[in-house]
Design a protein around this motif. Structure first.
Motif, mmCIF file in Angstrom:
data_model
loop_
_atom_site.group_PDB
_atom_site.id
_atom_site.type_symbol
_atom_site.label_atom_id
_atom_site.label_comp_id
_atom_site.label_asym_id
_atom_site.label_seq_id
_atom_site.Cartn_x
_atom_site.Cartn_y
_atom_site.Cartn_z
ATOM 1 N N PRO A 88 0.757 16.245 -14.976
ATOM 2 C CA PRO A 88 0.512 17.732 -15.355
ATOM 3 C C PRO A 88 1.551 18.366 -16.375
ATOM 4 C CG PRO A 88 -0.240 17.449 -13.288
ATOM 5 C CD PRO A 88 0.534 16.168 -13.400
ATOM 6 N N LEU A 89 2.952 18.014 -16.106
ATOM 7 C CA LEU A 89 3.920 18.451 -16.697
ATOM 8 C C LEU A 89 3.930 18.007 -18.074
ATOM 9 C CD1 LEU A 89 6.705 18.163 -14.167
ATOM 10 C CD2 LEU A 89 5.607 19.936 -14.741
ATOM 11 N N LEU A 90 3.466 16.510 -18.337
ATOM 12 C CA LEU A 90 3.379 16.042 -19.589
ATOM 13 C C LEU A 90 2.167 16.234 -20.423
ATOM 14 C CD1 LEU A 90 4.450 12.184 -18.723
ATOM 15 C CD2 LEU A 90 5.588 14.074 -19.795
ATOM 16 N N LEU A 91 1.106 16.676 -19.787
ATOM 17 C CA LEU A 91 -0.201 17.035 -20.627
ATOM 18 C C LEU A 91 -0.063 18.544 -21.018
ATOM 19 C CD1 LEU A 91 -2.976 14.982 -18.399
ATOM 20 C CD2 LEU A 91 -1.746 14.396 -20.615
ATOM 21 N N MET A 138 0.716 -1.274 0.084
ATOM 22 C CA MET A 138 0.066 -0.019 0.020
ATOM 23 C C MET A 138 0.903 1.276 -0.002
ATOM 24 S SD MET A 138 -2.905 1.195 -0.257
ATOM 25 C CE MET A 138 -4.432 1.116 0.483
ATOM 26 N N ASN A 139 1.921 0.957 0.941
ATOM 27 C CA ASN A 139 2.897 2.249 0.803
ATOM 28 C C ASN A 139 3.612 2.684 -0.709
ATOM 29 O OD1 ASN A 139 2.481 2.973 3.491
ATOM 30 N ND2 ASN A 139 4.206 1.804 4.206
ATOM 31 N N TRP A 140 3.841 1.506 -1.294
ATOM 32 C CA TRP A 140 4.338 1.754 -2.855
ATOM 33 C C TRP A 140 3.425 2.201 -3.602
ATOM 34 C CZ3 TRP A 140 9.066 2.394 -3.480
ATOM 35 C CH2 TRP A 140 10.171 1.728 -2.680
ATOM 36 N N LEU A 141 2.105 1.777 -3.310
ATOM 37 C CA LEU A 141 1.052 2.051 -4.256
ATOM 38 C C LEU A 141 0.792 3.601 -4.106
ATOM 39 C CD1 LEU A 141 -0.915 1.120 -6.289
ATOM 40 C CD2 LEU A 141 -2.511 0.814 -4.434
ATOM 41 N N LEU A 142 0.768 4.079 -2.807
ATOM 42 C CA LEU A 142 0.610 5.616 -2.582
ATOM 43 C C LEU A 142 1.901 6.464 -3.112
ATOM 44 C CD1 LEU A 142 -0.872 5.560 1.020
ATOM 45 C CD2 LEU A 142 -2.070 6.001 -0.952
ATOM 46 N N LEU A 143 2.999 5.890 -3.063
ATOM 47 C CA LEU A 143 4.140 6.693 -3.650
ATOM 48 C C LEU A 143 3.928 6.617 -5.101
ATOM 49 C CD1 LEU A 143 6.905 8.015 -2.845
ATOM 50 C CD2 LEU A 143 7.955 5.828 -3.089
ATOM 51 N N LEU A 144 3.503 5.558 -5.719
ATOM 52 C CA LEU A 144 3.429 5.638 -7.134
ATOM 53 C C LEU A 144 2.249 6.639 -7.488
ATOM 54 C CD1 LEU A 144 4.064 4.287 -9.931
ATOM 55 C CD2 LEU A 144 2.156 2.965 -9.489
ATOM 56 N N GLY A 145 1.189 6.730 -6.868
ATOM 57 C CA GLY A 145 0.139 7.695 -7.036
ATOM 58 C C GLY A 145 0.798 9.245 -6.873
ATOM 59 N N VAL A 146 1.564 9.548 -5.809
ATOM 60 C CA VAL A 146 2.320 10.636 -5.875
ATOM 61 C C VAL A 146 2.839 11.235 -6.951
ATOM 62 C CG1 VAL A 146 3.523 12.061 -4.578
ATOM 63 C CG2 VAL A 146 2.053 10.844 -3.289
ATOM 64 N N VAL A 147 3.930 10.202 -7.420
ATOM 65 C CA VAL A 147 4.605 10.425 -8.577
ATOM 66 C C VAL A 147 3.950 10.624 -9.788
ATOM 67 C CG1 VAL A 147 6.568 9.338 -9.871
ATOM 68 C CG2 VAL A 147 6.704 9.281 -7.414
ATOM 69 N N ILE A 148 2.804 10.161 -9.913
ATOM 70 C CA ILE A 148 2.055 10.296 -11.143
ATOM 71 C C ILE A 148 1.407 11.440 -11.175
ATOM 72 C CG2 ILE A 148 -0.047 9.402 -12.378
ATOM 73 C CD1 ILE A 148 0.712 6.507 -11.486
ATOM 74 N N LEU A 149 0.640 11.940 -9.932
ATOM 75 C CA LEU A 149 0.160 13.123 -9.692
ATOM 76 C C LEU A 149 1.189 14.197 -10.066
ATOM 77 C CD1 LEU A 149 -2.219 12.531 -6.861
ATOM 78 C CD2 LEU A 149 -2.755 13.164 -9.448
ATOM 79 N N ALA A 150 2.209 14.131 -9.922
ATOM 80 C CA ALA A 150 3.485 15.311 -10.028
ATOM 81 C C ALA A 150 4.159 15.084 -11.523
ATOM 82 C CB ALA A 150 4.459 14.859 -9.164
ATOM 83 N N ILE A 151 3.964 14.144 -12.136
ATOM 84 C CA ILE A 151 4.542 14.089 -13.499
ATOM 85 C C ILE A 151 3.548 14.245 -14.662
ATOM 86 C CG2 ILE A 151 5.728 12.613 -15.040
ATOM 87 C CD1 ILE A 151 7.233 11.407 -12.919
#
Length: 94
Positions: free
Chosen positions: A20-23, A5-18
């Motif tokens: 917008p920069l790509l879109l 669950m911790n890794w899943l949350l960390l992945l979610g944070v990274v996705i949320l940060a990256i």
């Protein structure tokens, strides 16, 4: 389960940060200070600041570094407080 669950949350944070920069292509992510300065000059072009800053950072990189350090210290304080209270709670349960 908890570690996953911790890794899943960390992945979610990274996705949320990256994402917008790509879109959002060809955009400038400016700070609130610059936007406020532009708004003030549009509303009152003759406005002069009441005082000047004591220390002016030599460049944008220094300003970004100071902001990142401020964010890291804040995250460290919050992490310490959460860990402290979690440890106290665990100790009380035992």
């Amino acid at each position: 389960m908890k570690k996953g669950m911790n890794w899943l949350l960390l992945l979610g944070v990274v996705i949320l940060a990256i994402v917008p920069l790509l879109l959002v292509q060809d955009s400038e992510f400016g700070g609130a200070d610059g936007a406020a300065e532009e708004a003030i000059t549009e509303i009152a072009p003759a406005y002069e600041p009441w005082f000047q800053p004591l220390l002016e950072p030599p460049g944008g990189e220094t300003e970004s570094l100071l902001f990142a350090v401020q964010a890291a210290v804040g995250a460290g304080v919050i992490g310490y407080a959460v860990g402290l209270y979690k440890g106290r709670l665990d100790r009380q349960k035992r």
